[in-house]
Design an enzyme around this catalytic site. Structure first.
Site, PDB file in Angstrom:
ATOM      1  N   CYS A 197      -0.105   4.261   1.614  1.00  0.00           N
ATOM      2  CA  CYS A 197      -0.480   5.292   2.601  1.00  0.00           C
ATOM      3  C   CYS A 197       0.581   5.567   3.653  1.00  0.00           C
ATOM      4  O   CYS A 197       0.673   6.678   4.161  1.00  0.00           O
ATOM      5  CB  CYS A 197      -1.820   4.965   3.256  1.00  0.00           C
ATOM      6  SG  CYS A 197      -1.833   3.433   4.188  1.00  0.00           S
ATOM      7  N   LYS A 242     -11.870  -7.546   6.353  1.00  0.00           N
ATOM      8  CA  LYS A 242     -11.269  -6.639   7.323  1.00  0.00           C
ATOM      9  C   LYS A 242     -12.184  -5.445   7.537  1.00  0.00           C
ATOM     10  O   LYS A 242     -12.638  -4.863   6.538  1.00  0.00           O
ATOM     11  CB  LYS A 242      -9.919  -6.194   6.774  1.00  0.00           C
ATOM     12  CG  LYS A 242      -9.240  -5.131   7.580  1.00  0.00           C
ATOM     13  CD  LYS A 242      -7.994  -4.691   6.883  1.00  0.00           C
ATOM     14  CE  LYS A 242      -7.438  -3.521   7.658  1.00  0.00           C
ATOM     15  NZ  LYS A 242      -6.386  -2.855   6.987  1.00  0.00           N
ATOM     16  N   CYS A 258       0.857  -1.187   0.000  1.00  0.00           N
ATOM     17  CA  CYS A 258       0.000   0.000   0.000  1.00  0.00           C
ATOM     18  C   CYS A 258       0.889   1.231   0.000  1.00  0.00           C
ATOM     19  O   CYS A 258       2.067   1.143   0.337  1.00  0.00           O
ATOM     20  CB  CYS A 258      -0.897   0.000   1.242  1.00  0.00           C
ATOM     21  SG  CYS A 258      -2.273   1.173   1.089  1.00  0.00           S
ATOM     22  N   LYS A 277     -12.425  -4.881   2.217  1.00  0.00           N
ATOM     23  CA  LYS A 277     -11.874  -3.987   3.231  1.00  0.00           C
ATOM     24  C   LYS A 277     -12.782  -2.771   3.358  1.00  0.00           C
ATOM     25  O   LYS A 277     -12.996  -2.035   2.403  1.00  0.00           O
ATOM     26  CB  LYS A 277     -10.463  -3.560   2.834  1.00  0.00           C
ATOM     27  CG  LYS A 277      -9.839  -2.568   3.800  1.00  0.00           C
ATOM     28  CD  LYS A 277      -8.389  -2.297   3.479  1.00  0.00           C
ATOM     29  CE  LYS A 277      -7.830  -1.237   4.417  1.00  0.00           C
ATOM     30  NZ  LYS A 277      -6.425  -0.943   4.131  1.00  0.00           N
TER      31      LYS A 277
HETATM   32  C1  PBG Z   1      -3.045   0.266   4.847  1.00  0.00           C
HETATM   33  C2  PBG Z   1      -3.615  -0.527   5.937  1.00  0.00           C
HETATM   34  C3  PBG Z   1      -4.445  -0.127   7.005  1.00  0.00           C
HETATM   35  C4  PBG Z   1      -4.571  -1.246   7.842  1.00  0.00           C
HETATM   36  C5  PBG Z   1      -3.867  -2.286   7.252  1.00  0.00           C
HETATM   37  N1  PBG Z   1      -3.314  -1.833   6.068  1.00  0.00           N
HETATM   38  C6  PBG Z   1      -5.012   1.175   7.362  1.00  0.00           C
HETATM   39  C7  PBG Z   1      -5.964   1.864   6.518  1.00  0.00           C
HETATM   40  O1  PBG Z   1      -6.473   1.364   5.519  1.00  0.00           O
HETATM   41  O2  PBG Z   1      -6.209   3.032   6.861  1.00  0.00           O
HETATM   42  C8  PBG Z   1      -5.320  -1.270   9.148  1.00  0.00           C
HETATM   43  C9  PBG Z   1      -4.916  -2.331  10.110  1.00  0.00           C
HETATM   44  C10 PBG Z   1      -5.360  -2.129  11.512  1.00  0.00           C
HETATM   45  O3  PBG Z   1      -6.167  -1.252  11.849  1.00  0.00           O
HETATM   46  O4  PBG Z   1      -4.884  -2.906  12.352  1.00  0.00           O
HETATM   47  N2  PBG Z   1      -3.902   0.738   3.897  1.00  0.00           N
END
Ligand code: PBG
Length: 325
Positions: free
Chosen positions: A122, A248, A120, A195
């Site tokens: 971010c 998720k 990812c 997700k």
């Molecule tokens: C990256 C990502 C996120 C999580 C896993 N990969 C955060 C998001 O999408 O903002 C969240 C995992 C967690 O809350 O434990 N995109």
């Protein structure tokens, strides 16, 4: 024939009989421990909203990975915090980036543990979004190329499984093609297929320093109201070549886990017991309001009972030590 012929309590009278009729079992074989990796030496910086979770420098991460492996946990999931962020998340696909270095170091020290990398942008972009930005828009197709570069650099470093979590359309297919063309036909894709745009990721964004600097993720992550759409997302990712699907978060979406399990019975399914789920329990336990160990095991069991095979959880180590004892 009802009572008194049938007495369900008969099958609950002893631990022996309860063990024998148990329908769902938790196993250390299906736990995945996430870790946050950061630059530097001798760093173990606690994440304040996630008691027990740290940002580790590579030298401090290695003994942790070794410990997890020795406890029987087969896999880790890595998140990286780069030295510098920029608009295109260059740190994500730098061949010498934090994840790439961490994967190489783990593969040298603990070669048999499965290394899964989160793919990812971010954590690496200065705006904190999971894709390339134009104005307020998160661009889909230009992001795919960067995700492919990122996935490929993780695999070149030795990652066994890549886990795209960005929710751009078409990324599983694009990554599969990039890996195959580079000869990595046997590296699996664990897709964050379903997700949701969830407030349960709050503590993670502290841990990964990845909160979006404007807007939110609702133009790419799923609306919590939707479950039919979950089937569509899972279906598309399977068609594009996903080997393992993921739902998720986990606990607030047990119904979604069940639907995906029943709709795609042939596909291994992972669930991510996310940061907010972890922190809620840690907070309640600190206040003395619940029995932490029992609630933890009941939560993990519920995720399995709903239909998940694998569970990604910050509780992996704690659960493994209970399961082993
Ligand atoms: C990256 C990502 C996120 C999580 C896993 N990969 C955060 C998001 O999408 O903002 C969240 C995992 C967690 O809350 O434990 N995109």
């Amino acid at each position: 024939m009802a009572f008194p012929v049938h007495r369900p309590r008969r099958l609950r009278v002893s631990e022996g009989i309860r063990r024998m009729v148990r329908e769902t079992r938790l196993s250390v074989d299906q736990l995945i421990q996430p870790f946050f990796v950061i630059y530097g030496g001798d760093v173990a910086r606690p994440v304040s909203s996630m008691p027990g979770v740290f940002q580790f420098s590579i030298d401090r991460l290695l003994p942790q990975v070794k410990e997890v492996w020795e406890m029987g946990i087969p896999a880790v999931l890595l998140f990286g915090i780069p030295e510098k962020k920029d608009p295109v998340g260059s740190g994500a696909y730098d061949p010498n980036g934090i994840i790439q270095q961490a994967v190489r170091a783990i593969k040298e020290e603990v070669p048999d543990i499965l290394v899964i990398t989160d793919v990812c942008l971010c954590e690496y972009t200065d705006h904190g979004h999971c894709g390339v930005v134009r104005g307020k828009e998160i661009l889909n197709d230009p992001t795919l190329e960067l995700l492919c570069k990122e996935a490929l650099s993780h695999v070149e470093a030795g990652a066994d499984i890549v886990a795209p979590s960005d929710m751009m359309d078409g990324r599983v297919g694009a990554i599969r093609k990039a890996l195959d063309e580079a000869g990595f036909t046997c590296v699996s894709i664990l897709s964050y297929a379903v997700k949701y745009a969830s407030a349960f990721y709050g503590p993670f964004r502290d841990a990964a320093e990845s909160a979006p600097q404007f807007g939110d993720r609702r133009s790419y992550q799923m609306d919590p109201c939707n479950v039919r759409e979950a089937i569509k997302e899972a279906h598309l990712d399977l068609e594009e070549g996903a080997d393992i699907l993921m739902v998720k978060p986990a606990l607030p979406y047990l119904d979604v886990i069940r639907v995906i399990r029943d709709t795609f019975p042939q596909t291994p399914l992972a669930a991510y017991n996310v940061s907010g789920e972890y922190s809620l329990l840690k907070a309640a336990a600190r206040l003395g309001w619940v029995d932490e160990e029992r609630v933890m095991m009941e939560m993990l069991l519920a995720i399995k009972r709903a239909g998940a095979d694998m569970i990604i959880t910050y509780f992996a180590k704690e659960a493994a030590s209970l399961l082993g004892s």
